[in-house]
Enzyme design. Sequence first.
Site, PDB file in Angstrom:
ATOM      1  N   ARG A  74      47.471  52.626  41.553  1.00 38.02           N
ATOM      2  CA  ARG A  74      46.457  51.974  42.408  1.00 38.02           C
ATOM      3  C   ARG A  74      46.985  51.926  43.846  1.00 38.02           C
ATOM      4  NH1 ARG A  74      44.566  46.427  40.040  1.00 38.02           N
ATOM      5  NH2 ARG A  74      43.448  47.709  38.531  1.00 38.02           N
ATOM      6  N   ARG A 143      46.678  40.593  45.760  1.00 37.47           N
ATOM      7  CA  ARG A 143      46.251  41.998  45.605  1.00 37.47           C
ATOM      8  C   ARG A 143      45.598  42.521  46.894  1.00 37.47           C
ATOM      9  NH1 ARG A 143      45.435  43.193  39.996  1.00 37.47           N
ATOM     10  NH2 ARG A 143      46.911  41.961  38.807  1.00 37.47           N
ATOM     11  N   LYS A 207      47.747  36.946  38.943  1.00 39.75           N
ATOM     12  CA  LYS A 207      47.213  37.681  40.090  1.00 39.75           C
ATOM     13  C   LYS A 207      46.500  36.737  41.062  1.00 39.75           C
ATOM     14  CE  LYS A 207      44.605  40.195  37.234  1.00 39.75           C
ATOM     15  NZ  LYS A 207      43.570  41.088  36.667  1.00 39.75           N
ATOM     16  N   LYS A 209      43.649  36.882  44.506  1.00 41.55           N
ATOM     17  CA  LYS A 209      42.738  37.810  45.188  1.00 41.55           C
ATOM     18  C   LYS A 209      42.058  37.168  46.389  1.00 41.55           C
ATOM     19  CE  LYS A 209      41.860  40.539  41.078  1.00 41.55           C
ATOM     20  NZ  LYS A 209      40.845  41.083  40.148  1.00 41.55           N
ATOM     21  N   CYS A 428      32.745  49.085  35.434  1.00 37.11           N
ATOM     22  CA  CYS A 428      34.206  49.214  35.434  1.00 37.11           C
ATOM     23  C   CYS A 428      34.591  50.523  34.748  1.00 37.11           C
ATOM     24  CB  CYS A 428      34.831  48.041  34.698  1.00 37.11           C
ATOM     25  SG  CYS A 428      34.647  48.168  32.909  1.00 37.11           S
ATOM     26  N   CYS A 434      41.319  52.433  29.960  1.00 41.05           N
ATOM     27  CA  CYS A 434      41.624  51.003  29.966  1.00 41.05           C
ATOM     28  C   CYS A 434      42.010  50.524  28.560  1.00 41.05           C
ATOM     29  CB  CYS A 434      40.425  50.199  30.478  1.00 41.05           C
ATOM     30  SG  CYS A 434      40.817  48.441  30.458  1.00 41.05           S
ATOM     31  N   CYS A 473      34.590  44.953  28.698  1.00 39.89           N
ATOM     32  CA  CYS A 473      35.128  43.733  28.063  1.00 39.89           C
ATOM     33  C   CYS A 473      34.884  42.552  28.998  1.00 39.89           C
ATOM     34  CB  CYS A 473      36.623  43.916  27.750  1.00 39.89           C
ATOM     35  SG  CYS A 473      37.715  43.548  29.143  1.00 39.89           S
ATOM     36  N   CYS A 477      35.796  43.203  35.425  1.00 40.73           N
ATOM     37  CA  CYS A 477      36.264  44.001  36.569  1.00 40.73           C
ATOM     38  C   CYS A 477      35.143  44.486  37.486  1.00 40.73           C
ATOM     39  CB  CYS A 477      37.093  45.175  36.076  1.00 40.73           C
ATOM     40  SG  CYS A 477      38.583  44.651  35.210  1.00 40.73           S
TER      41      CYS A 477
HETATM   42 FE1  SRM Z   1      40.424  44.532  36.558  1.00 37.76          FE
HETATM   43  C1  SRM Z   1      42.686  44.209  34.093  1.00 37.76           C
HETATM   44  C2  SRM Z   1      40.451  47.857  36.257  1.00 37.76           C
HETATM   45  C3  SRM Z   1      38.766  44.789  39.505  1.00 37.76           C
HETATM   46  C4  SRM Z   1      39.556  41.232  36.352  1.00 37.76           C
HETATM   47  N1  SRM Z   1      41.456  45.808  35.409  1.00 37.76           N
HETATM   48  C5  SRM Z   1      42.393  45.479  34.483  1.00 37.76           C
HETATM   49  C6  SRM Z   1      43.111  46.728  33.960  1.00 37.76           C
HETATM   50  C7  SRM Z   1      44.313  46.974  34.809  1.00 37.76           C
HETATM   51  C8  SRM Z   1      43.453  46.725  32.447  1.00 37.76           C
HETATM   52  C9  SRM Z   1      44.809  46.247  32.045  1.00 37.76           C
HETATM   53  O1  SRM Z   1      45.248  45.161  32.452  1.00 37.76           O
HETATM   54  O2  SRM Z   1      45.417  46.960  31.254  1.00 37.76           O
HETATM   55  C10 SRM Z   1      41.993  47.786  34.230  1.00 37.76           C
HETATM   56  C11 SRM Z   1      42.446  49.220  34.400  1.00 37.76           C
HETATM   57  C12 SRM Z   1      41.380  50.169  33.925  1.00 37.76           C
HETATM   58  C13 SRM Z   1      41.585  51.567  34.304  1.00 37.76           C
HETATM   59  O3  SRM Z   1      41.833  52.399  33.397  1.00 37.76           O
HETATM   60  O4  SRM Z   1      41.481  51.916  35.469  1.00 37.76           O
HETATM   61  C14 SRM Z   1      41.263  47.146  35.385  1.00 37.76           C
HETATM   62  N2  SRM Z   1      39.841  46.048  37.719  1.00 37.76           N
HETATM   63  C15 SRM Z   1      39.856  47.359  37.362  1.00 37.76           C
HETATM   64  C16 SRM Z   1      39.098  48.207  38.352  1.00 37.76           C
HETATM   65  C17 SRM Z   1      39.676  49.603  38.528  1.00 37.76           C
HETATM   66  C18 SRM Z   1      37.625  48.270  37.906  1.00 37.76           C
HETATM   67  C19 SRM Z   1      36.788  49.321  38.586  1.00 37.76           C
HETATM   68  O5  SRM Z   1      36.199  50.105  37.829  1.00 37.76           O
HETATM   69  O6  SRM Z   1      36.694  49.353  39.811  1.00 37.76           O
HETATM   70  C20 SRM Z   1      39.172  47.288  39.582  1.00 37.76           C
HETATM   71  C21 SRM Z   1      40.409  47.537  40.396  1.00 37.76           C
HETATM   72  C22 SRM Z   1      40.534  46.569  41.492  1.00 37.76           C
HETATM   73  C23 SRM Z   1      41.600  46.846  42.489  1.00 37.76           C
HETATM   74  O7  SRM Z   1      41.479  47.859  43.160  1.00 37.76           O
HETATM   75  O8  SRM Z   1      42.502  46.021  42.622  1.00 37.76           O
HETATM   76  C24 SRM Z   1      39.265  45.928  38.924  1.00 37.76           C
HETATM   77  N3  SRM Z   1      39.422  43.227  37.768  1.00 37.76           N
HETATM   78  C25 SRM Z   1      38.712  43.560  38.881  1.00 37.76           C
HETATM   79  C26 SRM Z   1      37.877  42.469  39.275  1.00 37.76           C
HETATM   80  C27 SRM Z   1      36.905  42.469  40.434  1.00 37.76           C
HETATM   81  C28 SRM Z   1      37.507  41.969  41.714  1.00 37.76           C
HETATM   82  O9  SRM Z   1      38.725  41.783  41.804  1.00 37.76           O
HETATM   83  O10 SRM Z   1      36.737  41.771  42.637  1.00 37.76           O
HETATM   84  C29 SRM Z   1      38.086  41.450  38.358  1.00 37.76           C
HETATM   85  C30 SRM Z   1      37.316  40.095  38.308  1.00 37.76           C
HETATM   86  C31 SRM Z   1      37.766  39.141  39.328  1.00 37.76           C
HETATM   87  C32 SRM Z   1      38.902  38.305  38.812  1.00 37.76           C
HETATM   88  O11 SRM Z   1      40.042  38.720  38.967  1.00 37.76           O
HETATM   89  O12 SRM Z   1      38.633  37.278  38.199  1.00 37.76           O
HETATM   90  C33 SRM Z   1      39.070  41.934  37.428  1.00 37.76           C
HETATM   91  N4  SRM Z   1      41.056  42.973  35.457  1.00 37.76           N
HETATM   92  C34 SRM Z   1      40.531  41.717  35.473  1.00 37.76           C
HETATM   93  C35 SRM Z   1      41.138  40.933  34.432  1.00 37.76           C
HETATM   94  C36 SRM Z   1      40.838  39.448  34.109  1.00 37.76           C
HETATM   95  C37 SRM Z   1      41.658  38.540  34.939  1.00 37.76           C
HETATM   96  C38 SRM Z   1      41.507  37.098  34.537  1.00 37.76           C
HETATM   97  O13 SRM Z   1      41.713  36.240  35.375  1.00 37.76           O
HETATM   98  O14 SRM Z   1      41.208  36.809  33.385  1.00 37.76           O
HETATM   99  C39 SRM Z   1      42.048  41.787  33.768  1.00 37.76           C
HETATM  100  C40 SRM Z   1      42.949  41.442  32.565  1.00 37.76           C
HETATM  101  C41 SRM Z   1      44.170  40.722  32.948  1.00 37.76           C
HETATM  102  O15 SRM Z   1      44.503  40.534  34.115  1.00 37.76           O
HETATM  103  O16 SRM Z   1      44.848  40.303  32.003  1.00 37.76           O
HETATM  104  C42 SRM Z   1      41.959  43.069  34.431  1.00 37.76           C
HETATM  105 FE1  SF4 Z   2      39.033  47.345  31.297  1.00 39.33          FE
HETATM  106 FE2  SF4 Z   2      37.675  45.176  30.711  1.00 39.33          FE
HETATM  107 FE3  SF4 Z   2      38.376  45.648  33.225  1.00 39.33          FE
HETATM  108 FE4  SF4 Z   2      36.523  47.109  32.122  1.00 39.33          FE
HETATM  109  S1  SF4 Z   2      36.386  44.905  32.467  1.00 39.33           S
HETATM  110  S2  SF4 Z   2      38.262  47.914  33.304  1.00 39.33           S
HETATM  111  S3  SF4 Z   2      37.175  47.250  30.036  1.00 39.33           S
HETATM  112  S4  SF4 Z   2      39.754  45.251  31.581  1.00 39.33           S
END
Ligand code: SRM
Ligand code: SF4
Length: 573
Positions: A74, A143, A207, A209, A428, A434, A473, A477
């Site tokens: 990333r 981040r 994390k 943000k 996402c 993922c 899920c 994201c």
């Molecule tokens: Fe996310 C975890 C992809 C934005 C909440 N996110 C992941 C992981 C890294 C899976 C993992 O932990 O193994 C995913 C990788 C998938 C892949 O194969 O690429 C993933 N998140 C993404 C991206 C690529 C989605 C997209 O299609 O654009 C976004 C990358 C953002 C970046 O450039 O930094 C992405 N993730 C978000 C957002 C939206 C935002 O930040 O505005 C959220 C919701 C906001 C928040 O944080 O509450 C988000 N991602 C999560 C979570 C849940 C966090 C929580 O507090 O519960 C996880 C799981 C975790 O952290 O355990 C997660």
């Molecule tokens: Fe993976 Fe769930 Fe985030 Fe989609 S929402 S990229 S399935 S962790």
Amino acid sequence: MTEKPLSANEGLKLHSNYLRGTIAAGLADASTGAMPEADQQLLKFHGTYQQDDRDQRAERRKQGMEKAYSFLVRIRVPGGVVTPAQWLAVDRLATDFGNGTLKLTTRQTFQLHGVIKSDLKRTIAAINRAAMDTIAACGDVNRNVMCHPNPHLSAVHAEVLGLAQGLSDHLTPRSRAYHEIWLDGESVHSSEAEAEPIYGKTYLPRKFKIAIAIPPSNDVDVFAHDLSFIAVVEAGKLLGFNIAVGGGMGMSQGVATTFPRLAEVIGFCTPGQVIDVAEKVVLVQRDYGDRCDRRHARLKYTIEDRGSAWFMAELHKYLGYALEPARPYHFDSNADRYGWVEDDRGNYHLNLFIQGGRVLDTPAYPLRSGLRAIAEIHQGDFRLTANQNLVIANVTPALRPQLEKLLDPFGISDSHLKSALRLNSLTCVALPTCGLALAEAERYLPALLTELEETVEASGLRHDALTIRMTGCPNGCARPFLAEIGLVGRAPGRYNIYLGGGFAGQRLSKLYRESVRAEAIRPLLAPIIGHYAKARNAGERFGDFCIRAGYVAATQQGADFHQNLQPEALNAR
Ligand code: SRM
Ligand code: SF4
């Protein structure tokens, strides 16, 4: 009373020697494509996640082979601003080391997928040579800092973008580990010689943000982040920012103590106070966030558990001054605005729709080649948007005809031909990369949209914006709980349907139906969309209508997200 034990990651961070762990040795081990478990956690702070191709899992297991391991890389892009040279560098890396695609994410970063362990160091070094980095793109730190990306929409944009970059720099970890491991920087032998003045040895509980919006656009979804700043502009002058804290989307399936939550607006600060306020919010969370349960460790839970009044009092203590009361603000949408616009300096900006943020070539749509050709002649910059889209920004009048000649044959600038539903969609990544995905998202949403387009067409709503977001899920994201229609993967081929989110991202949605089979989504949504077309009040948004018409109750805040969650009653409707 026995104290709860700290989560395993806390020990890992503490003993990692400021994020070094045994990463260097793990990278050198050619006997496996994977990294040791502990280093997988530390690697996140360096901007990379170990993954495996889930499409290949079963076959490789049958063959007795190791999983098809690779790494997601990333790239941090504060405010989403990228030069054409940087675009070309990332594009080249996608070919040389990645899976041939660029992923534009919901936080305005790039992701490369499919980088194998032996190429990881070369990839990260090349990113740094292109004047970008990956440090703190993931991990328990601040981040990528998001910022409203469209220079034409506001005269104060450059000033606000400067603050986004300042915040990003200020909150970047100071550890030299990144330079040592990836850039062959000199080793720091004494841990005395280095310190993390803001984070300390165990960094943050989870994390963190930050996003900055310039109203009326809420494209960055300010209510979804730990900390947000909402620009207050009067007569073209930036007066300061309203501050919002404690937002987040993620929740764990079936765990009622986890939930999406809207950030609360807590006060106002001047531009000169932004970095101090951000640092102190980070420090409160560093000192009081839950370090025992990672599912409960975000700032939203610190505030929900201890109360907003406690948080304000603590923040004021850390700041040494009180924040001014918040000023009035208004958001009209959390979407992007597509097409060409001209700014008051006579430059042009083109906001393009990129389905799922995935830049790739297909025989029917050679998007990646087209954007590469544009980057080769473009003299302005690119802006990655929070909606996974792209702005070709700062195009001079002289260059615009040349750019258009490139865009049209590639079919890239035809956003106006797409339905408003598609243009307001987000998804996402989910499968196959993922590891947390329970269902498809990026690979499925386009087909579902094609089905739903028949419904909106038949209802006369082709040009009416309805926001729709899908995730594989409940981690959220693509911020699905802030969409008017949220589809959240529950199991293979099954989704929870959420309705009633605010069109400007100002209200959470609520569960409408649980675990719906993919083929049943359209039959369930079509009558509601049809009802909306017939019975909406003038100017009424779909999310508001779903509440007025009684399809779902309005979610007030955080924990209330799970209230009235009575699937049996809902299913009996
Ligand atoms: Fe996310 C975890 C992809 C934005 C909440 N996110 C992941 C992981 C890294 C899976 C993992 O932990 O193994 C995913 C990788 C998938 C892949 O194969 O690429 C993933 N998140 C993404 C991206 C690529 C989605 C997209 O299609 O654009 C976004 C990358 C953002 C970046 O450039 O930094 C992405 N993730 C978000 C957002 C939206 C935002 O930040 O505005 C959220 C919701 C906001 C928040 O944080 O509450 C988000 N991602 C999560 C979570 C849940 C966090 C929580 O507090 O519960 C996880 C799981 C975790 O952290 O355990 C997660
Ligand atoms: Fe993976 Fe769930 Fe985030 Fe989609 S929402 S990229 S399935 S962790």
